[in-house]
Write a protein that holds these residues in place. Structure first.
Motif, PDB file in Angstrom:
ATOM      1  N   THR A 102       2.387  -0.590   9.659  1.00 33.06           N
ATOM      2  CA  THR A 102       1.457  -1.182   8.705  1.00 33.06           C
ATOM      3  C   THR A 102       0.036  -0.705   8.954  1.00 33.06           C
ATOM      4  O   THR A 102      -0.697  -0.357   8.013  1.00 33.06           O
ATOM      5  CB  THR A 102       1.524  -2.712   8.784  1.00 33.06           C
ATOM      6  OG1 THR A 102       2.864  -3.140   8.494  1.00 33.06           O
ATOM      7  CG2 THR A 102       0.579  -3.350   7.787  1.00 33.06           C
ATOM      8  N   SER A 122       6.935  -2.796  -4.584  1.00 34.07           N
ATOM      9  CA  SER A 122       5.587  -2.377  -4.184  1.00 34.07           C
ATOM     10  C   SER A 122       4.546  -2.813  -5.206  1.00 34.07           C
ATOM     11  O   SER A 122       3.442  -3.239  -4.840  1.00 34.07           O
ATOM     12  CB  SER A 122       5.537  -0.858  -4.007  1.00 34.07           C
ATOM     13  OG  SER A 122       6.270  -0.444  -2.871  1.00 34.07           O
ATOM     14  N   TRP A 138       0.814  -1.212   0.000  1.00 35.16           N
ATOM     15  CA  TRP A 138       0.000   0.000   0.000  1.00 35.16           C
ATOM     16  C   TRP A 138       0.854   1.272   0.000  1.00 35.16           C
ATOM     17  O   TRP A 138       0.332   2.365   0.187  1.00 35.16           O
ATOM     18  CB  TRP A 138      -0.902   0.013   1.240  1.00 35.16           C
ATOM     19  CG  TRP A 138      -1.664  -1.259   1.416  1.00 35.16           C
ATOM     20  CD1 TRP A 138      -2.478  -1.861   0.490  1.00 35.16           C
ATOM     21  CD2 TRP A 138      -1.696  -2.096   2.570  1.00 35.16           C
ATOM     22  NE1 TRP A 138      -3.015  -3.017   1.004  1.00 35.16           N
ATOM     23  CE2 TRP A 138      -2.556  -3.187   2.276  1.00 35.16           C
ATOM     24  CE3 TRP A 138      -1.108  -2.027   3.832  1.00 35.16           C
ATOM     25  CZ2 TRP A 138      -2.819  -4.201   3.196  1.00 35.16           C
ATOM     26  CZ3 TRP A 138      -1.367  -3.039   4.750  1.00 35.16           C
ATOM     27  CH2 TRP A 138      -2.211  -4.115   4.416  1.00 35.16           C
ATOM     28  N   PHE A 139       2.165   1.137  -0.207  1.00 36.55           N
ATOM     29  CA  PHE A 139       3.073   2.282  -0.114  1.00 36.55           C
ATOM     30  C   PHE A 139       4.112   2.132  -1.219  1.00 36.55           C
ATOM     31  O   PHE A 139       4.892   1.169  -1.227  1.00 36.55           O
ATOM     32  CB  PHE A 139       3.719   2.300   1.269  1.00 36.55           C
ATOM     33  CG  PHE A 139       4.338   3.606   1.663  1.00 36.55           C
ATOM     34  CD1 PHE A 139       3.762   4.809   1.302  1.00 36.55           C
ATOM     35  CD2 PHE A 139       5.497   3.624   2.436  1.00 36.55           C
ATOM     36  CE1 PHE A 139       4.324   6.026   1.677  1.00 36.55           C
ATOM     37  CE2 PHE A 139       6.065   4.829   2.826  1.00 36.55           C
ATOM     38  CZ  PHE A 139       5.474   6.028   2.445  1.00 36.55           C
ATOM     39  N   LYS A 170      -0.876   2.070  10.296  1.00 37.35           N
ATOM     40  CA  LYS A 170      -0.970   3.491   9.935  1.00 37.35           C
ATOM     41  C   LYS A 170      -1.108   3.660   8.428  1.00 37.35           C
ATOM     42  O   LYS A 170      -1.961   4.440   7.942  1.00 37.35           O
ATOM     43  CB  LYS A 170       0.260   4.239  10.449  1.00 37.35           C
ATOM     44  CG  LYS A 170       0.258   5.732  10.138  1.00 37.35           C
ATOM     45  CD  LYS A 170       1.486   6.412  10.713  1.00 37.35           C
ATOM     46  CE  LYS A 170       1.495   7.903  10.398  1.00 37.35           C
ATOM     47  NZ  LYS A 170       2.706   8.572  10.954  1.00 37.35           N
ATOM     48  N   VAL A 171      -0.280   2.952   7.666  1.00 42.42           N
ATOM     49  CA  VAL A 171      -0.345   3.052   6.206  1.00 42.42           C
ATOM     50  C   VAL A 171      -1.683   2.523   5.699  1.00 42.42           C
ATOM     51  O   VAL A 171      -2.322   3.129   4.832  1.00 42.42           O
ATOM     52  CB  VAL A 171       0.838   2.291   5.566  1.00 42.42           C
ATOM     53  CG1 VAL A 171       0.649   2.176   4.056  1.00 42.42           C
ATOM     54  CG2 VAL A 171       2.151   2.993   5.879  1.00 42.42           C
ATOM     55  N   HIS A 172      -2.128   1.404   6.247  1.00 42.81           N
ATOM     56  CA  HIS A 172      -3.397   0.821   5.819  1.00 42.81           C
ATOM     57  C   HIS A 172      -4.547   1.783   6.069  1.00 42.81           C
ATOM     58  O   HIS A 172      -5.439   1.953   5.218  1.00 42.81           O
ATOM     59  CB  HIS A 172      -3.616  -0.502   6.559  1.00 42.81           C
ATOM     60  CG  HIS A 172      -4.847  -1.242   6.136  1.00 42.81           C
ATOM     61  ND1 HIS A 172      -6.044  -1.127   6.800  1.00 42.81           N
ATOM     62  CD2 HIS A 172      -5.062  -2.098   5.112  1.00 42.81           C
ATOM     63  CE1 HIS A 172      -6.949  -1.887   6.216  1.00 42.81           C
ATOM     64  NE2 HIS A 172      -6.385  -2.484   5.185  1.00 42.81           N
ATOM     65  N   ALA A 192      -4.488   4.928   6.069  1.00 39.12           N
ATOM     66  CA  ALA A 192      -4.399   6.106   5.216  1.00 39.12           C
ATOM     67  C   ALA A 192      -4.953   5.866   3.814  1.00 39.12           C
ATOM     68  O   ALA A 192      -5.114   6.817   3.041  1.00 39.12           O
ATOM     69  CB  ALA A 192      -2.945   6.565   5.110  1.00 39.12           C
ATOM     70  N   LEU A 193      -5.268   4.633   3.480  1.00 38.59           N
ATOM     71  CA  LEU A 193      -5.755   4.342   2.129  1.00 38.59           C
ATOM     72  C   LEU A 193      -7.092   5.014   1.835  1.00 38.59           C
ATOM     73  O   LEU A 193      -7.419   5.280   0.677  1.00 38.59           O
ATOM     74  CB  LEU A 193      -5.875   2.825   1.929  1.00 38.59           C
ATOM     75  CG  LEU A 193      -4.567   2.041   1.897  1.00 38.59           C
ATOM     76  CD1 LEU A 193      -4.851   0.562   1.749  1.00 38.59           C
ATOM     77  CD2 LEU A 193      -3.671   2.529   0.769  1.00 38.59           C
ATOM     78  N   VAL A 232      -4.706  10.910  -1.470  1.00 39.08           N
ATOM     79  CA  VAL A 232      -3.405  10.304  -1.767  1.00 39.08           C
ATOM     80  C   VAL A 232      -2.263  11.088  -1.122  1.00 39.08           C
ATOM     81  O   VAL A 232      -1.191  10.532  -0.822  1.00 39.08           O
ATOM     82  CB  VAL A 232      -3.210  10.176  -3.294  1.00 39.08           C
ATOM     83  CG1 VAL A 232      -3.043  11.549  -3.936  1.00 39.08           C
ATOM     84  CG2 VAL A 232      -2.038   9.268  -3.625  1.00 39.08           C
ATOM     85  N   LEU A 268      -0.469   9.772   2.184  1.00 36.81           N
ATOM     86  CA  LEU A 268       0.664   8.860   2.103  1.00 36.81           C
ATOM     87  C   LEU A 268       1.864   9.506   1.423  1.00 36.81           C
ATOM     88  O   LEU A 268       3.006   9.138   1.696  1.00 36.81           O
ATOM     89  CB  LEU A 268       0.271   7.586   1.332  1.00 36.81           C
ATOM     90  CG  LEU A 268      -0.498   6.516   2.110  1.00 36.81           C
ATOM     91  CD1 LEU A 268      -0.912   5.378   1.199  1.00 36.81           C
ATOM     92  CD2 LEU A 268       0.354   5.981   3.263  1.00 36.81           C
ATOM     93  N   TYR A 269       1.607  10.466   0.525  1.00 37.05           N
ATOM     94  CA  TYR A 269       2.687  11.069  -0.251  1.00 37.05           C
ATOM     95  C   TYR A 269       2.584  12.595  -0.130  1.00 37.05           C
ATOM     96  O   TYR A 269       2.112  13.275  -1.060  1.00 37.05           O
ATOM     97  CB  TYR A 269       2.594  10.622  -1.711  1.00 37.05           C
ATOM     98  CG  TYR A 269       2.478   9.125  -1.862  1.00 37.05           C
ATOM     99  CD1 TYR A 269       3.558   8.278  -1.609  1.00 37.05           C
ATOM    100  CD2 TYR A 269       1.257   8.540  -2.221  1.00 37.05           C
ATOM    101  CE1 TYR A 269       3.449   6.907  -1.727  1.00 37.05           C
ATOM    102  CE2 TYR A 269       1.140   7.165  -2.343  1.00 37.05           C
ATOM    103  CZ  TYR A 269       2.229   6.353  -2.089  1.00 37.05           C
ATOM    104  OH  TYR A 269       2.109   4.998  -2.194  1.00 37.05           O
TER     105      TYR A 269
END
Length: 233
Positions: free
Chosen positions: A213, A141, A133-134, A215-217, A219-220, A224, A227-228
């Motif tokens: 993990t 990735s 997811w990153f 935290k990233v999940h 943020a989906l 966008v 995450l970026y």
């Protein structure tokens, strides 16, 4: 739920950090047999471990390994590579190799062993990554994002036959893949293996191993730029 006691487990990438930990943890939980699959076989100290030659870039090798391990009740697709080149500039052969090993090969092996898993009402475990997811992992990735979706697809296809499918998503882990990096704050392979088998025996579908993990999940569902952040500049 899938119990490890008296199971027959196949672990790909068995010589690596998480792979070796998965072999040992399966033995500790009473597995009857563990196929330790790797391109280069090695000897193990426990007679329940069966070294198994497996070249994930070779379709014939995958079929031969599946035929040898046709009594598998728990398949763990763990093997992966992590080249660091950019999608736009890395040698094309490097891009295709990472997709072949990290995505195509697990699909091939799962297809080959699906009859065994269905017969045993066993389990499929795909050891994936926060990089599903990153995108900082570039081609890695891309391959892991594909494996995430393949895991979901396999889950739907195998559920009617009573096969548990567990997707595993760890952040950075202290393995040879992270060679040269500070291990402080990384997951330990043995801890990841323990978490995987705990989740399997609890009947879980998905395991987010660590805070990174999760935290990233989470943020989906956000824009966008969550995450970026560089994209917002």
């Amino acid at each position: 739920m899938t119990l490890l006691k008296d199971s027959t487990v196949l672990v790909t990438g068995a010589n690596g950090g998480i792979g070796a930990a998965l072999v040992q943890a399966a033995l500790d939980r009473g597995a009857r047999r563990v196929y330790a699959a790797a391109r280069t076989e090695k000897q193990w100290d426990d007679e329940r471990v069966v070294p198994l030659h497996l070249d994930l870039t070779d379709a014939v090798s995958i079929e031969q390994a599946a035929a040898t391990a046709s009594d598998t009740t728990v398949l763990i697709n763990n093997a992966a590579i992590f080249p660091h080149g950019d999608l736009l500039t890395a040698p094309w052969e490097q891009v295709t190799e990472v997709i072949e090993i990290n995505l195509t090969a697990p699909i091939r092996l799962t297809r080959a062993l699906a009859p065994a898993l269905r017969s045993a009402k066993g389990a499929l475990v795909n050891v994936n990554s926060v990089l599903s997811w990153f995108a900082v992992g570039k081609a890695h990735s891309v391959s892991k994002a594909g494996l995430w979706m393949a895991t979901n697809a396999f889950r739907l296809e195998l559920a009617p036959d009573g096969v548990q499918v567990l997707g595993v998503y760890p952040g950075p882990t202290d393995t040879p893949m992270q060679a040269g990096k500070d291990p402080a704050g990384m997951n330990k392979p043995a801890d990841v293996a323990t978490a995987i088998y705990d989740a399997l025996e609890a009947g879980e579908h998905e395991l987010l191993v660590d805070d990174m993990t999760r935290k990233v999940h989470s943020a989906l569902s956000a824009p966008v730029t969550a995450l970026y952040p560089a994209l917002a500049q």
